[in-house]
Design a protein around this motif. Structure first.
Motif, mmCIF file in Angstrom:
data_model
loop_
_atom_site.group_PDB
_atom_site.id
_atom_site.type_symbol
_atom_site.label_atom_id
_atom_site.label_comp_id
_atom_site.label_asym_id
_atom_site.label_seq_id
_atom_site.Cartn_x
_atom_site.Cartn_y
_atom_site.Cartn_z
ATOM 1 N N LEU A 56 7.133 6.803 -5.533
ATOM 2 C CA LEU A 56 6.711 7.079 -6.910
ATOM 3 C C LEU A 56 6.025 8.434 -7.065
ATOM 4 O O LEU A 56 5.832 8.902 -8.188
ATOM 5 C CB LEU A 56 5.769 5.976 -7.409
ATOM 6 N N ASN A 57 5.662 9.069 -5.941
ATOM 7 C CA ASN A 57 4.953 10.342 -6.015
ATOM 8 C C ASN A 57 5.733 11.346 -6.851
ATOM 9 O O ASN A 57 6.916 11.571 -6.610
ATOM 10 C CB ASN A 57 4.690 10.908 -4.615
ATOM 11 N N THR A 58 5.092 11.907 -7.840
ATOM 12 C CA THR A 58 5.576 12.912 -8.798
ATOM 13 C C THR A 58 6.500 12.353 -9.875
ATOM 14 O O THR A 58 6.922 13.092 -10.748
ATOM 15 C CB THR A 58 6.283 14.119 -8.139
ATOM 16 N N LEU A 59 6.805 11.066 -9.860
ATOM 17 C CA LEU A 59 7.745 10.526 -10.851
ATOM 18 C C LEU A 59 7.074 10.142 -12.172
ATOM 19 O O LEU A 59 7.748 9.920 -13.175
ATOM 20 C CB LEU A 59 8.502 9.324 -10.280
ATOM 21 N N GLY A 60 5.743 10.018 -12.176
ATOM 22 C CA GLY A 60 5.040 9.751 -13.429
ATOM 23 C C GLY A 60 5.179 8.339 -13.951
ATOM 24 O O GLY A 60 5.016 8.109 -15.154
ATOM 25 N N ILE A 61 5.469 7.380 -13.067
ATOM 26 C CA ILE A 61 5.587 5.982 -13.498
ATOM 27 C C ILE A 61 4.992 5.054 -12.441
ATOM 28 O O ILE A 61 4.886 5.406 -11.272
ATOM 29 C CB ILE A 61 7.054 5.561 -13.754
ATOM 30 N N SER A 62 4.611 3.882 -12.888
ATOM 31 C CA SER A 62 4.193 2.791 -12.005
ATOM 32 C C SER A 62 4.321 1.507 -12.804
ATOM 33 O O SER A 62 4.680 1.533 -13.990
ATOM 34 C CB SER A 62 2.756 3.001 -11.506
ATOM 35 N N LEU A 63 4.027 0.384 -12.158
ATOM 36 C CA LEU A 63 4.128 -0.890 -12.859
ATOM 37 C C LEU A 63 3.177 -1.900 -12.262
ATOM 38 O O LEU A 63 2.569 -1.664 -11.221
ATOM 39 C CB LEU A 63 5.558 -1.423 -12.840
ATOM 40 N N ALA A 64 3.059 -3.027 -12.943
ATOM 41 C CA ALA A 64 2.202 -4.105 -12.459
ATOM 42 C C ALA A 64 2.724 -5.432 -12.966
ATOM 43 O O ALA A 64 3.306 -5.515 -14.045
ATOM 44 C CB ALA A 64 0.765 -3.907 -12.939
ATOM 45 N N ARG A 65 2.508 -6.449 -12.162
ATOM 46 C CA ARG A 65 2.732 -7.832 -12.583
ATOM 47 C C ARG A 65 1.353 -8.412 -12.859
ATOM 48 O O ARG A 65 0.428 -8.234 -12.053
ATOM 49 C CB ARG A 65 3.427 -8.630 -11.480
ATOM 50 N N ILE A 66 1.195 -9.097 -13.979
ATOM 51 C CA ILE A 66 -0.067 -9.742 -14.308
ATOM 52 C C ILE A 66 0.194 -11.232 -14.475
ATOM 53 O O ILE A 66 1.028 -11.633 -15.284
ATOM 54 C CB ILE A 66 -0.714 -9.172 -15.586
ATOM 55 N N ASP A 67 -0.500 -12.028 -13.658
ATOM 56 C CA ASP A 67 -0.401 -13.482 -13.727
ATOM 57 C C ASP A 67 -1.667 -14.025 -14.389
ATOM 58 O O ASP A 67 -2.770 -13.562 -14.102
ATOM 59 C CB ASP A 67 -0.262 -14.076 -12.326
ATOM 60 N N PHE A 68 -1.478 -15.021 -15.258
ATOM 61 C CA PHE A 68 -2.587 -15.634 -15.979
ATOM 62 C C PHE A 68 -2.552 -17.147 -15.800
ATOM 63 O O PHE A 68 -1.514 -17.779 -16.036
ATOM 64 C CB PHE A 68 -2.474 -15.375 -17.487
ATOM 65 N N ALA A 69 -3.688 -17.736 -15.432
ATOM 66 C CA ALA A 69 -3.839 -19.182 -15.490
ATOM 67 C C ALA A 69 -4.037 -19.548 -16.968
ATOM 68 O O ALA A 69 -4.174 -18.658 -17.822
ATOM 69 C CB ALA A 69 -5.058 -19.613 -14.672
ATOM 70 N N ARG A 70 -4.072 -20.831 -17.275
ATOM 71 C CA ARG A 70 -4.416 -21.229 -18.651
ATOM 72 C C ARG A 70 -5.781 -20.641 -18.993
ATOM 73 O O ARG A 70 -6.702 -20.700 -18.191
ATOM 74 C CB ARG A 70 -4.459 -22.746 -18.775
ATOM 75 N N HIS A 71 -5.886 -20.019 -20.139
ATOM 76 C CA HIS A 71 -7.112 -19.370 -20.633
ATOM 77 C C HIS A 71 -7.510 -18.163 -19.782
ATOM 78 O O HIS A 71 -8.636 -17.680 -19.901
ATOM 79 C CB HIS A 71 -8.274 -20.357 -20.729
ATOM 80 N N GLY A 72 -6.623 -17.675 -18.938
ATOM 81 C CA GLY A 72 -6.930 -16.521 -18.097
ATOM 82 C C GLY A 72 -7.058 -15.244 -18.911
ATOM 83 O O GLY A 72 -6.390 -15.061 -19.936
ATOM 84 N N LEU A 73 -7.921 -14.361 -18.438
ATOM 85 C CA LEU A 73 -8.233 -13.117 -19.138
ATOM 86 C C LEU A 73 -8.049 -11.916 -18.220
ATOM 87 O O LEU A 73 -8.527 -11.927 -17.087
ATOM 88 C CB LEU A 73 -9.696 -13.165 -19.607
ATOM 89 N N ASN A 74 -7.358 -10.907 -18.704
ATOM 90 C CA ASN A 74 -7.390 -9.585 -18.086
ATOM 91 C C ASN A 74 -8.399 -8.833 -18.939
ATOM 92 O O ASN A 74 -8.093 -8.420 -20.063
ATOM 93 C CB ASN A 74 -6.010 -8.927 -18.100
ATOM 94 N N PRO A 75 -9.643 -8.689 -18.461
ATOM 95 C CA PRO A 75 -10.753 -8.259 -19.314
ATOM 96 C C PRO A 75 -10.601 -6.830 -19.834
ATOM 97 O O PRO A 75 -9.784 -6.066 -19.324
ATOM 98 C CB PRO A 75 -11.964 -8.376 -18.392
ATOM 99 N N PRO A 76 -11.397 -6.484 -20.845
ATOM 100 C CA PRO A 76 -11.312 -5.136 -21.403
ATOM 101 C C PRO A 76 -11.394 -4.065 -20.318
ATOM 102 O O PRO A 76 -12.297 -4.068 -19.485
ATOM 103 C CB PRO A 76 -12.522 -5.070 -22.348
ATOM 104 N N HIS A 77 -10.402 -3.199 -20.338
ATOM 105 C CA HIS A 77 -10.290 -2.135 -19.352
ATOM 106 C C HIS A 77 -9.535 -0.966 -19.970
ATOM 107 O O HIS A 77 -9.007 -1.076 -21.078
ATOM 108 C CB HIS A 77 -9.581 -2.640 -18.086
ATOM 109 N N THR A 78 -9.487 0.121 -19.246
ATOM 110 C CA THR A 78 -8.762 1.293 -19.700
ATOM 111 C C THR A 78 -8.034 1.927 -18.517
ATOM 112 O O THR A 78 -8.435 1.742 -17.368
ATOM 113 C CB THR A 78 -9.729 2.316 -20.356
ATOM 114 N N HIS A 79 -6.964 2.617 -18.832
ATOM 115 C CA HIS A 79 -6.236 3.405 -17.834
ATOM 116 C C HIS A 79 -6.416 4.868 -18.241
ATOM 117 O O HIS A 79 -5.784 5.324 -19.195
ATOM 118 C CB HIS A 79 -4.751 3.022 -17.802
ATOM 119 N N PRO A 80 -7.281 5.598 -17.540
ATOM 120 C CA PRO A 80 -7.589 6.966 -17.961
ATOM 121 C C PRO A 80 -6.435 7.953 -17.803
ATOM 122 O O PRO A 80 -6.467 9.019 -18.420
ATOM 123 C CB PRO A 80 -8.762 7.364 -17.061
ATOM 124 N N ARG A 81 -5.426 7.600 -17.018
ATOM 125 C CA ARG A 81 -4.331 8.537 -16.771
ATOM 126 C C ARG A 81 -2.961 7.995 -17.161
ATOM 127 O O ARG A 81 -1.947 8.502 -16.695
ATOM 128 C CB ARG A 81 -4.317 8.938 -15.287
#
Length: 169
Positions: A56-81
């Motif tokens: 991925l170096n220099t390609l300007g992309i990435s990805l993520a899988r996010i798994d959630f349980a019932r009522h699961g939270l990915n809390p407030p966050h930011t991606h600065p770049r």
């Protein structure tokens, strides 16, 4: 490509000698497996970025899988770049972001939506955002990011986990 001259740094990563590059530099398996959501938040992010997929170096992309349980939270966050585009594969997510430090005569505006499988939502670069599982089952989402290493700053950890200097009593 990250295949370039010796000892050249691109976006903080050393380029690899093209003679040493293999298909494994462009491969990562395992995103078909759910992450362990038995934690305080009920969610887990499995990131795929330049740190664990060198191609991925220099390609300007990435990805993520996010798994959630019932009522699961990915809390407030930011991606600065990087901007994030999220697609829901399974479940029902309440998602949103807030404009911060808007111009004069504007408030911090909240943009939210409930997403179902196949729905897509975009979180602009640097804005605080979140995802919450509001469905009756576990949920799965995938996110694409417009950076090889978008970074992540979890707001509560940054604010309440800081270690300010102590004054003398």
């Amino acid at each position: 490509m990250y295949i370039c001259f010796h000892a050249v740094f691109v976006n903080g990563k050393v380029c690899k000698d093209p003679k040493l590059v293999t298909a494994d530099d462009f491969f990562r398996s395992g995103l078909n497996k759910p992450g362990n959501t038995s934690n305080q938040l009920g969610s887990i992010v499995t990131a795929v970025n330049v740190n664990n997929l060198p191609g991925l170096n220099t390609l300007g992309i990435s990805l993520a899988r996010i798994d959630f349980a019932r009522h699961g939270l990915n809390p407030p966050h930011t991606h600065p770049r990087g901007t994030e585009v999220l697609v829901v594969l399974k479940g029902r997510l309440y998602v949103g972001f807030v404009l911060s430090n808007p111009g004069p005569n504007m408030k911090n505006k909240l943009f939210t939506k409930i997403l179902n499988p196949g729905d897509v939502f975009v979180f602009p670069e640097g804005l605080i955002h979140f995802q919450l599982n509001v469905g009756k089952t576990n949920a799965i989402a995938f996110a694409g990011l417009s950076s090889q290493n978008a970074g992540v700053i979890t707001v509560a950890n940054a604010v309440f986990g800081s270690d300010p200097p102590r004054g003398k009593d």
